[in-house]
Design an enzyme around this catalytic site. Structure first.
Site, PDB file in Angstrom:
ATOM      1  N   HIS A 247       8.835  27.258 -41.064  1.00  0.00           N
ATOM      2  CA  HIS A 247       9.681  26.735 -39.997  1.00  0.00           C
ATOM      3  C   HIS A 247      11.110  26.655 -40.500  1.00  0.00           C
ATOM      4  O   HIS A 247      11.333  26.348 -41.674  1.00  0.00           O
ATOM      5  CB  HIS A 247       9.216  25.340 -39.548  1.00  0.00           C
ATOM      6  CG  HIS A 247       9.731  24.977 -38.208  1.00  0.00           C
ATOM      7  ND1 HIS A 247      10.960  24.370 -38.031  1.00  0.00           N
ATOM      8  CD2 HIS A 247       9.219  25.172 -36.970  1.00  0.00           C
ATOM      9  CE1 HIS A 247      11.159  24.201 -36.739  1.00  0.00           C
ATOM     10  NE2 HIS A 247      10.132  24.676 -36.073  1.00  0.00           N
TER      11      HIS A 247
ATOM     12  N   ASP B  98       2.150  26.607 -33.775  1.00  0.00           N
ATOM     13  CA  ASP B  98       1.441  27.781 -33.258  1.00  0.00           C
ATOM     14  C   ASP B  98       0.119  28.026 -33.978  1.00  0.00           C
ATOM     15  O   ASP B  98      -0.767  28.682 -33.436  1.00  0.00           O
ATOM     16  CB  ASP B  98       2.337  29.024 -33.378  1.00  0.00           C
ATOM     17  CG  ASP B  98       3.545  28.911 -32.481  1.00  0.00           C
ATOM     18  OD1 ASP B  98       3.371  28.480 -31.330  1.00  0.00           O
ATOM     19  OD2 ASP B  98       4.662  29.213 -32.932  1.00  0.00           O
TER      20      ASP B  98
HETATM   21  N1  COA Z   1       4.667  33.856 -44.332  1.00  0.00           N
HETATM   22  C1  COA Z   1       5.033  34.198 -45.578  1.00  0.00           C
HETATM   23  N2  COA Z   1       6.204  33.824 -46.137  1.00  0.00           N
HETATM   24  C2  COA Z   1       7.020  33.057 -45.388  1.00  0.00           C
HETATM   25  C3  COA Z   1       6.698  32.651 -44.088  1.00  0.00           C
HETATM   26  C4  COA Z   1       5.474  33.085 -43.559  1.00  0.00           C
HETATM   27  N3  COA Z   1       5.111  32.755 -42.317  1.00  0.00           N
HETATM   28  N4  COA Z   1       7.695  31.916 -43.591  1.00  0.00           N
HETATM   29  C5  COA Z   1       8.625  31.845 -44.544  1.00  0.00           C
HETATM   30  N5  COA Z   1       8.224  32.530 -45.632  1.00  0.00           N
HETATM   31  C6  COA Z   1       8.964  32.707 -46.861  1.00  0.00           C
HETATM   32  C7  COA Z   1      10.019  33.780 -46.679  1.00  0.00           C
HETATM   33  O1  COA Z   1       9.522  35.076 -46.992  1.00  0.00           O
HETATM   34  C8  COA Z   1      11.078  33.317 -47.631  1.00  0.00           C
HETATM   35  O2  COA Z   1      10.678  33.660 -48.930  1.00  0.00           O
HETATM   36  P1  COA Z   1      11.758  34.175 -50.014  1.00  0.00           P
HETATM   37  O3  COA Z   1      12.715  33.016 -50.192  1.00  0.00           O
HETATM   38  O4  COA Z   1      10.932  34.494 -51.208  1.00  0.00           O
HETATM   39  O5  COA Z   1      12.418  35.374 -49.385  1.00  0.00           O
HETATM   40  C9  COA Z   1      11.026  31.811 -47.528  1.00  0.00           C
HETATM   41  O6  COA Z   1       9.695  31.499 -47.105  1.00  0.00           O
HETATM   42  C10 COA Z   1      12.010  31.233 -46.524  1.00  0.00           C
HETATM   43  O7  COA Z   1      11.757  31.811 -45.261  1.00  0.00           O
HETATM   44  P2  COA Z   1      12.857  32.286 -44.223  1.00  0.00           P
HETATM   45  O8  COA Z   1      12.434  33.603 -43.634  1.00  0.00           O
HETATM   46  O9  COA Z   1      14.195  32.202 -44.839  1.00  0.00           O
HETATM   47  O10 COA Z   1      12.721  31.197 -43.136  1.00  0.00           O
HETATM   48  P3  COA Z   1      13.522  31.177 -41.772  1.00  0.00           P
HETATM   49  O11 COA Z   1      13.956  29.787 -41.584  1.00  0.00           O
HETATM   50  O12 COA Z   1      14.558  32.231 -41.695  1.00  0.00           O
HETATM   51  O13 COA Z   1      12.388  31.573 -40.715  1.00  0.00           O
HETATM   52  C11 COA Z   1      10.433  31.390 -39.442  1.00  0.00           C
HETATM   53  C12 COA Z   1      11.563  30.636 -40.129  1.00  0.00           C
HETATM   54  C13 COA Z   1       9.624  30.408 -38.615  1.00  0.00           C
HETATM   55  C14 COA Z   1      11.000  32.460 -38.507  1.00  0.00           C
HETATM   56  C15 COA Z   1       9.518  32.020 -40.526  1.00  0.00           C
HETATM   57  O14 COA Z   1       8.939  31.003 -41.311  1.00  0.00           O
HETATM   58  C16 COA Z   1       8.473  32.920 -39.930  1.00  0.00           C
HETATM   59  O15 COA Z   1       8.745  34.099 -39.650  1.00  0.00           O
HETATM   60  N6  COA Z   1       7.235  32.397 -39.710  1.00  0.00           N
HETATM   61  C17 COA Z   1       6.185  33.192 -39.089  1.00  0.00           C
HETATM   62  C18 COA Z   1       6.383  33.218 -37.571  1.00  0.00           C
HETATM   63  C19 COA Z   1       6.067  31.899 -36.932  1.00  0.00           C
HETATM   64  O16 COA Z   1       5.050  31.288 -37.196  1.00  0.00           O
HETATM   65  N7  COA Z   1       6.942  31.493 -36.016  1.00  0.00           N
HETATM   66  C20 COA Z   1       6.782  30.257 -35.271  1.00  0.00           C
HETATM   67  C21 COA Z   1       7.841  29.278 -35.658  1.00  0.00           C
HETATM   68  S1  COA Z   1       7.566  27.693 -34.932  1.00  0.00           S
END
Ligand code: COA
Length: 388
Positions: A273, A324
């Site tokens: 998140h 979710d």
């Molecule tokens: N699975 C695997 N790794 C994850 C992850 C996931 N669902 N969510 C975050 N990470 C990892 C990222 O790869 C990143 O790792 P790194 O620092 O080694 O590159 C780190 O955690 C930080 O993540 P980041 O992508 O910067 O977080 P964000 O704030 O930009 O994105 C989300 C947030 C929710 C978009 C992201 O966590 C995600 O894509 N989750 C899956 C989709 C989801 O469930 N969405 C519903 C949100 S309520």
């Protein structure tokens, strides 16, 4: 072409004064809800979301969103009377839903149906708080009817008109399946709507506020919100969670599946998140109701897969499930087709969007940020015949 970066571009990180994806940026004030990542808490108008989920019906929370206070008995009765009176949709709107390609995603159907609803509103440019409040209740009442109409149509079944004697959640089951399930199932669904109702400046709500800031109308802002919610990084994740669980299928395979995903650096849907880094405040409540669904339906395997994926992800990466993750299997066990999970999220989030749209309109300034240009420097235009 879109990847083009001017080779003479000199990085000036100081010029971009927000983090990528606006991370950590406070954009405006709001009195609708507060997410507190440090305490894993979420309040709607001051009330903890888990208390609202356990003690209120979704209609009470919708009223709270719009009015800022929980209703008393008389206020709730009047609100519900109005909502129930607005549930029907026009024959033309039903025809639009029926005319859509059968294979189009239900999020595209609801986006189109809400857009059509805007075309039907003769007061489209009237954005006074009182009129927008009335339109918000119409959206709350009609969106479930549109989604259920699409649900039935995609299965080749006849439309079931709304029943004004039923609560919003009961009526949705009635319009989708022609029957109302056990009270515990309706409660689990109602809880999911309350938990999905609002979440401060998330991507779809911010989108709706940007559209509102141009003095556009509530339907356009809602349509834009639906477009943002559809993406798998936002609302679309609840569908992806269930696809993932179906792919895993066997709880005994869940641990290795997660380990392989982490090695492959795959994003695992339903985890992570932008704001919560120590766990999503809404998950314990939704997980409890997903477990109840598994008990009622005799489908413990989805919760076994859930528990294993959660354990391995938290252990290896300290990344926690978001709402979710439990909502996906809960909706599946309720009998909804997977691609209707995000439209159900729309049913709930229309309340939060409308509250923000009304708030933005009441204290508006157009939202118009800047970008740092990294394209080609100014150059002379050649006539078409001289271009190579
Ligand atoms: N699975 C695997 N790794 C994850 C992850 C996931 N669902 N969510 C975050 N990470 C990892 C990222 O790869 C990143 O790792 P790194 O620092 O080694 O590159 C780190 O955690 C930080 O993540 P980041 O992508 O910067 O977080 P964000 O704030 O930009 O994105 C989300 C947030 C929710 C978009 C992201 O966590 C995600 O894509 N989750 C899956 C989709 C989801 O469930 N969405 C519903 C949100 S309520």
């Amino acid at each position: 072409m879109s990847e083009y970066i001017n080779p003479d571009y000199v990085a000036e990180p100081d010029k971009v004064n927000t983090k990528k994806g606006l991370e950590g940026s406070v954009i405006d004030t709001s009195s609708v809800s507060k997410v507190n990542a440090d305490t894993n808490s979420l309040i709607y108008r001051g009330y903890p979301v888990q208390d609202l989920a356990e003690s209120c019906r979704f209609e009470e929370v919708a009223y709270l969103m719009y009015q800022g206070e929980l209703p008393n008995t008389a206020e709730l009765a009047a609100f519900e009377k109005l909502e129930r009176s607005y549930r029907e949709i026009s024959k033309s709107n039903l025809d639009v839903i029926r005319a859509l390609p059968k294979k189009c995603h239900p999020m595209d159907s609801i986006r189109t149906a809400v857009s059509f609803l805007g075309c039907e509103d003769t007061r489209i440019w009237d954005a006074t708080p009182a009129t927008n409040y009335d339109k918000a209740i119409r959206l709350l009442a009609k969106i479930p009817t549109m989604i259920a109409a699409d649900f039935r149509c995609k299965k080749g079944l006849d439309f079931i008109p709304p029943n004004p004697k039923l609560s919003l959640s009961e009526n949705f089951f009635h319009m989708c399946f022609g029957k109302i399930p056990a009270a515990e199932v309706v409660k689990a669904f109602d809880v999911s709507l309350i938990l999905y109702a609002e979440h401060s400046f998330n991507a779809s709500t911010f989108t709706a506020r940007v559209v509102t800031s141009t003095e556009s109308d509530i339907y356009s802002a809602t349509v834009a919100g639906i477009g943002a919610l559809k993406g798998p990084l936002h609302g679309g994740a609840n569908e992806q969670v269930m696809h993932m669980m179906l792919e895993i299928a066997d709880p005994a395979k869940a641990e290795q599946w997660m380990l392989d995903s982490l090695i492959a650096k795959r994003k695992v849907m339903g985890f992570g998140h932008r704001v919560y880094k120590k766990g999503d405040s809404r998950v314990p409540t939704m997980k409890k109701y997903a477990q109840k669904m598994a008990d009622i339906c005799g489908q413990q395997k989805w919760m076994d897969i859930y528990n294993t994926l959660e354990r391995v992800m938290v252990d290896k990466k300290k990344i926690y499930p978001n709402l979710d993750f439990p909502a996906g299997p809960a909706y599946y066990m309720m009998g909804f087709e997977i691609d209707f999970f995000t439209p159900v999220f729309v049913m709930a989030r229309t309340t939060g969007w409308s509250a923000h749209i009304i708030e933005q309109a009441a204290s508006n300034r157009i939202i118009r940020p800047l970008s740092q240009y990294i394209g080609a420097e100014q150059r002379s235009l050649k006539p078409l015949s001289e271009r190579i």
